[in-house]
Design a protein around this motif. Sequence first.
Motif, PDB file in Angstrom:
ATOM      1  N   GLU A  89      -0.577  -9.669   2.972  1.00 57.54           N
ATOM      2  CA  GLU A  89       0.430 -10.014   2.079  1.00 57.54           C
ATOM      3  C   GLU A  89      -0.455 -11.046   1.038  1.00 57.54           C
ATOM      4  N   LEU A  90      -1.269 -11.649   1.549  1.00 57.70           N
ATOM      5  CA  LEU A  90      -2.083 -12.655   0.592  1.00 57.70           C
ATOM      6  C   LEU A  90      -2.843 -11.690  -0.453  1.00 57.70           C
ATOM      7  N   GLU A  91      -3.244 -10.454   0.017  1.00 59.32           N
ATOM      8  CA  GLU A  91      -4.107  -9.505  -1.039  1.00 59.32           C
ATOM      9  C   GLU A  91      -3.747  -8.194  -0.652  1.00 59.32           C
ATOM     10  N   PRO A  92      -2.454  -7.828  -1.169  1.00 61.69           N
ATOM     11  CA  PRO A  92      -1.976  -6.299  -0.741  1.00 61.69           C
ATOM     12  C   PRO A  92      -2.943  -5.457  -1.196  1.00 61.69           C
ATOM     13  N   GLY A  93      -3.574  -5.809  -2.357  1.00 59.31           N
ATOM     14  CA  GLY A  93      -4.468  -4.734  -3.062  1.00 59.31           C
ATOM     15  C   GLY A  93      -5.717  -4.645  -2.401  1.00 59.31           C
ATOM     16  N   ASN A  94      -6.026  -5.353  -1.262  1.00 57.03           N
ATOM     17  CA  ASN A  94      -7.539  -5.168  -0.607  1.00 57.03           C
ATOM     18  C   ASN A  94      -7.258  -4.444   0.495  1.00 57.03           C
TER      19      ASN A  94
END
Length: 168
Positions: A89-94
């Motif tokens: 959730e903090l970095e959905p693109g990672n």
Amino acid sequence: GECIVLSTDASVKNFKAALKAGGEPKYGMHFNIALAYMEGGKLTAAAKHFERAIQLQPGFREGHLKLASVLKDKGDTEKTIYHLQQAIELEPGNPNAYGYLGGVLNNAKRWRDAVMTYRAGLDLSPAHAESRVALADTLTNLKRYAEAGSEYRAVIAQAEEEAEGAGR
């Protein structure tokens, strides 16, 4: 040059002294203490300090990932899943946490959730062969053999393409 290796206890003592001295940022200090405990195999103490780091800095993705790793080693599947979901959730693109979460869900026999998680990660990073194989294995667990077969074929095709590219 000689390399001096500090014991876990010595490392923890140094970090705790720095924490008392008001070393900033505090969440980073707790994170380092937790890493030292983790390294020394003291998982309960490590988990406590990773949790403290996250309390102080809720958006600290690496804290969630490391805490998940410790909780997985302690056998706490539900909390492991929770912290991996937080990291996503903090970095959905990672893409890197998706495969890890997929594996935990797969081991917990939550195969449908694992399939969705692997697919989300592969949407971000289609060339990640390890995740694609894991997805195919999970689909096999669900007896979705046709889908599994197409994922296995995609991995093979990708490997052949890479081999041809390397041969040029």
